[in-house]
Design a protein around this motif. Structure first.
Motif, PDB file in Angstrom:
ATOM      1  N   LYS A   1      -3.501   5.349 -10.977  1.00  0.00           N
ATOM      2  CA  LYS A   1      -4.472   4.885  -9.982  1.00  0.00           C
ATOM      3  C   LYS A   1      -4.370   3.365  -9.897  1.00  0.00           C
ATOM      4  O   LYS A   1      -5.226   2.631 -10.388  1.00  0.00           O
ATOM      5  CB  LYS A   1      -5.875   5.317 -10.387  1.00  0.00           C
TER       6      LYS A   1
ATOM      7  N   LEU B   1       2.325   1.620  -3.503  1.00  0.00           N
ATOM      8  CA  LEU B   1       1.466   1.737  -4.681  1.00  0.00           C
ATOM      9  C   LEU B   1       0.329   2.741  -4.569  1.00  0.00           C
ATOM     10  O   LEU B   1      -0.313   3.041  -5.569  1.00  0.00           O
ATOM     11  CB  LEU B   1       0.864   0.357  -5.005  1.00  0.00           C
ATOM     12  N   ASN B   2       0.023   3.259  -3.361  1.00  0.00           N
ATOM     13  CA  ASN B   2      -1.180   4.091  -3.287  1.00  0.00           C
ATOM     14  C   ASN B   2      -1.006   5.394  -4.040  1.00  0.00           C
ATOM     15  O   ASN B   2       0.093   5.856  -4.316  1.00  0.00           O
ATOM     16  CB  ASN B   2      -1.654   4.262  -1.834  1.00  0.00           C
ATOM     17  N   TYR B   3      -2.146   5.967  -4.392  1.00  0.00           N
ATOM     18  CA  TYR B   3      -2.160   7.097  -5.314  1.00  0.00           C
ATOM     19  C   TYR B   3      -1.630   8.375  -4.677  1.00  0.00           C
ATOM     20  O   TYR B   3      -0.851   9.100  -5.258  1.00  0.00           O
ATOM     21  CB  TYR B   3      -3.595   7.310  -5.798  1.00  0.00           C
ATOM     22  N   ASP B   4      -2.086   8.630  -3.433  1.00  0.00           N
ATOM     23  CA  ASP B   4      -1.813   9.936  -2.841  1.00  0.00           C
ATOM     24  C   ASP B   4      -0.394  10.078  -2.304  1.00  0.00           C
ATOM     25  O   ASP B   4       0.223  11.121  -2.444  1.00  0.00           O
ATOM     26  CB  ASP B   4      -2.815  10.217  -1.719  1.00  0.00           C
TER      27      ASP B   4
ATOM     28  N   PHE C   1       0.835  -1.207   0.000  1.00  0.00           N
ATOM     29  CA  PHE C   1       0.000   0.000   0.000  1.00  0.00           C
ATOM     30  C   PHE C   1       0.866   1.252   0.000  1.00  0.00           C
ATOM     31  O   PHE C   1       0.581   2.218  -0.698  1.00  0.00           O
ATOM     32  CB  PHE C   1      -0.948   0.003   1.204  1.00  0.00           C
TER      33      PHE C   1
END
Lengths: 327, 519
Positions: free
Chosen positions: A176, A156-159, A153
């Motif tokens: 995304k 790889l997460n977007y934010d 996470f």
């Protein structure tokens, strides 16, 4: 093992007794003869009785409209109704497809990489470098999948993810990733390989260590190159190991690596199309929908399919070479 | 000699291992008469670790020993994934729990009663072991609210406690003012787009609305304010409540997930919000505490009910974000489509597996009706957990911080208005808010409707599966083409047997309406 013990006894007794000898001795006698062996097996036997055989009648839930008050055998019988929707909605097919394809990828890629790694380790001459690299590759195996999920996470997460931060720093548009279902088979396979290759290569490395040294000496005298040594000595010697491991993994082809999948994907429905396997689906059905009947139905299907698969594989292998068969 | 020793040792070890394995399956110990009975109550919430709960229980147990010869312990179902944890705990048949906090509108009381998790409570049993409770609920005529179609009582309603649990947005009046809203007040659901856009542009550290995990808040908020749909609380599919009636046609069962364009409008709005970046892109995989983010000024909005707003949000925001002017927009505010609290929003059931159901009821009767026990359980120890101010309000001792010092006993299944003082942390305009809500709230009409779900349970389970796949994605605006996704979802719900389930509920609704002469 019992047979071996009997054979040994016959030889010691010095008289020939034609097989089947087992049926002539009473069961009690045979138990008496092998009491120590049986006692040593007892923990394993108890384990399987308690955790595998005792719960088996519970599959009856798959054919009922289960409610807790009436219990497993008191709930109304509904025949195959619980299977109907699973088949009709295409869910069973999707789960079967995903589960098998992931396992095929794991088995094929996993074994190739493990063998390659074992051979490379074998070729390393520096003792310290060999130990260090082995340990480094071994380490991911001991990292809990819960942590793997958190690491994923944070990568790889977007934010705030590392991957997207790198993409943005180099002028690109962030991805995304947690909505891109097509990408996840690759992500999951990569994480799996990262976790399991080092560990899996140990078995092959041990098999290489066990190869008779005289073969290598003879090859050296004949002037074989390193490549030829690998091609004509190591690879053929690894064949039995490979086949045994393959058989073991084929038996588990209908089960998945629940922990890894669940921690990487969780409840993100956007990714189910490409990541939902039988075990995650059964878990979700029980835990978030309290759907005991459908989840038991899927579980039963998984067991029967897996059982048939193991029997078939074993049968085929026995036909080819009896020594390689599991039973 | 040595060999046989090793052999004996190995055998003994093997034997010991199997005995241990078997022993783990054995039954627990019994108990003696005369000794206080241990009663365990299941509550919702994160188990407090500040030691205050244990101190309170010690005192409470002295009182309980006098009054009922029993001791109380609490078992917590923690907030992480609480819907599923709660149901799994109940259906696991755990016999260590005696009393179970439940509710018909948010804790699946009907579901669990039907699945056999609760002990049916006979009138005699209640009269004998919980006489005060029996008299009060009976006098109010509320026992009918707790019966299944077998006519049995399954839980005790928290029917003597006033609260408002209609949901809505908490937001910041200071930011809304800057975003151009007069007086910082937002009065329409769609207007939050403007507010969220302003937060996105002007508060770079904050998410406009930090929200996490699977839920349907954005959809429900829209649907409630743009339809006259009224959700039937007796029927859930997974964690969703897919069946509604409408105010204009109150005895016809339908579903706002299946009919009308409003779901699509809601989903399109959600998509617009997702594109703006109102929530984390990966909200579905995020599981942080978003309320604390709101308190920390890192979120522009939060979502929960009126009681949370007046009891905690106003106080916390005033202290932690001075000048933030916290405000509340409730779902259905535009069209008056919201409900007074139902009397079973809190309730207490006795576990079907309780070894001491009578004693459990006795303990409950004391907790609910004995002022000393009630105050200990709900407020804690006077002087350390709370103080009474000169004007008769419940306040807190100096240095008390509600985020670390809270008692956390969470007794939500039998609170009583007469024992509840006003609190210093209450929003100053609490009464105004209550009065405003009271002016146009509707009563939930179907409290006594009993739905027989025996035949539709597998259908509901299948529908729950479909909804759990689509609703979270619609809620977070994750489909590129919401219209196509909704068509697909509706098709799958039909395949799962939506129409059969609807018809079955309609049959029960018709019978119920006819019995009461409603048309």
């Amino acid at each position: 093992m019992a047979t071996q013990a009997n054979v040994a006894r016959q030889v010691r007794g010095g008289r020939y007794e034609p097989l089947p000898a087992r049926s002539r001795k009473s069961l009690l006698r045979r138990i008496g003869d092998n009491r120590t062996l049986l006692l040593m097996c007892l923990p394993a036997i108890v384990f399987f009785l308690v955790f595998s055989y005792a719960p088996m009648p519970g599959v009856w839930i798959a054919f009922t409209n289960f409610n807790y008050r009436d219990g497993i055998f008191g709930s109304p019988f509904v025949g195959l109704r619980n299977f109907e929707f699973l088949i009709q909605s295409g869910q069973l097919w999707l789960l079967t497809k995903n589960t098998i394809l992931y396992n095929v990828a794991f088995i094929v890629l996993g074994n190739i990489l493990q063998i390659a790694l074992a051979i490379m380790l074998n070729e390393i001459r520096s003792k310290y470098f060999k130990k260090i690299s082995q340990a480094a590759m071994f380490l991911p195996y001991f990292i809990s999948v819960v942590l793997v999920g958190v690491i994923a996470f944070n990568l790889l997460n977007y934010d705030t993810g590392v991957v997207n931060a790198l993409i943005e720093q180099s002028g690109g548009d962030p991805l995304k990733i947690y909505s891109m279902a097509g990408l996840w088979p690759i992500i999951i396979i990569l994480f799996w390989l990262w976790q399991s290759t080092g560990y899996g290569s140990i078995v092959y490395f041990a098999a290489i260590m066990g190869i008779d040294n005289s073969l290598f000496e003879a090859a050296a005298i004949d002037g074989a190159s390193a490549w030829q040594r690998i091609r004509y000595i190591i690879l053929p010697s690894l064949k039995p190991t490979f086949i045994i491991l393959l058989l073991f993994s084929l038996g588990g082809i209908m089960s998945g690596n629940f922990g890894l999948f669940w921690n990487l994907v969780g409840n993100n429905a956007a990714l189910f199309q490409t990541t939902d396997i039988i075990e995650t689906s059964v878990y979700r059905m029980i835990i978030s929908q309290n759907n005991f009947t459908s989840s038991t139905a899927v579980g039963l299907y998984q067991s029967l399919f897996g059982f048939a698969l193991v029997m078939t594989c074993n049968y085929v292998v026995r036909k080819i070479n009896e020594d390689y068969a599991l039973f | 000699m040595r060999k046989s020793l090793v052999r004996t040792g190995a055998a003994a070890l093997a034997l010991a291992m199997s005995v241990t394995a078997l022993a783990a399956c054995g039954p627990g110990g019994g108990e003696e008469s005369g000794e206080p009975t241990e009663i365990t109550m299941l509550v919702l919430g994160d188990k407090p670790t500040n030691g205050r709960l244990e101190a309170m229980l010690e005192k409470l147990n002295v009182r309980l020993e006098e009054e009922a010869n029993a001791h109380l312990d609490l078992f917590y179902v923690e907030w992480a994934d609480w819907q599923t944890q709660y149901n799994v705990q109940l259906l696991s048949g755990d016999d260590n729990v005696d009393l179970i906090t439940t509710a018909t509108d948010w804790l699946f009381a009907w579901e669990n009663a039907e699945k056999g998790a609760f002990l049916p409570l006979s009138e005699e049993m209640l009269q004998e072991n919980a006489p005060k409770t029996w008299d009060q609920v009976d006098a109010a005529g509320d026992w009918d609210l707790t019966k299944l179609d077998d006519g049995q009582i399954y839980f005790i309603p928290e029917d003597n406690f006033t609260q408002w649990t209609n949901h809505g947005f908490f937001y910041r009046g200071d930011w809304a003012t800057e975003a151009g809203f007069e007086d910082g007040t937002i009065t329409k659901f769609e207007d939050f787009t403007t507010y969220f856009e302003w937060v996105k542009e002007n508060q770079p550290d904050a998410y406009p609305w930090d929200i996490a995990g699977p839920n349907d808040a954005a959809l429900t908020g829209y649907l409630q304010g743009h339809t006259d749909g009224q959700t039937i609380q007796q029927v859930s599919a997974g964690i969703y409540f897919p069946f509604q009636t409408t105010e204009s046609d109150p005895y016809t069962v339908s579903s706002w997930y299946m009919e009308g364009d409003e779901l699509l409008e809601a989903a399109e709005l959600a998509k617009e919000w997702n594109d703006i970046g109102v929530w984390r892109e990966d909200a579905l995989n995020y599981d942080g505490d978003t309320r604390e983010e709101f308190f920390a000024g890192l979120s522009g909005a939060d979502q929960h009910h009126t009681q949370t707003f007046v009891g905690s949000i106003v106080d916390n925001m005033t202290k932690k974000q001075p000048g933030s002017d916290p405000k509340f927009f409730y779902w259905g505010q535009e069209n008056g489509n919201y409900f007074r609290d139902i009397l079973t929003h809190g309730a207490m059931a006795v576990s079907a597996n309780s070894a001491n159901p009578e004693k459990a009821l006795e303990v409950y009767d004391v907790l609910r009706n004995d002022e000393e026990a009630y105050k200990l359980l709900n407020f804690g120890i006077e002087g350390t957990d709370y103080v009474m101010t000169d004007d008769g309000k419940l306040g807190y001792p100096e240095g008390y911080d509600s985020s670390t010092d809270a008692l956390g006993s969470n007794f939500w299944g039998g609170r009583m208005d007469e024992f509840e003082p006003d609190r210093v942390t209450d929003a100053p305009n609490k009464q105004e808010i209550y009065d405003e809500l009271d002016a146009s709230a509707k009563d939930y009409e179907y409290s006594t409707l009993v739905v027989n779900k025996d035949l539709i349970d597998p259908t509901l389970a299948a529908m729950g599966g479909v909804l759990s796949e689509y609703i979270p994605q619609l809620q977070y605006g994750k489909f590129d083409d919401p219209a196509a996704a909704i068509d697909e979802m509706r098709q799958k719900l039909n395949d799962a047997g939506y129409e059969d389930a609807r018809a079955a509920i309609q049959t029960d609704m018709d019978a119920w309406a006819e019995e009461r002469g409603l048309e």
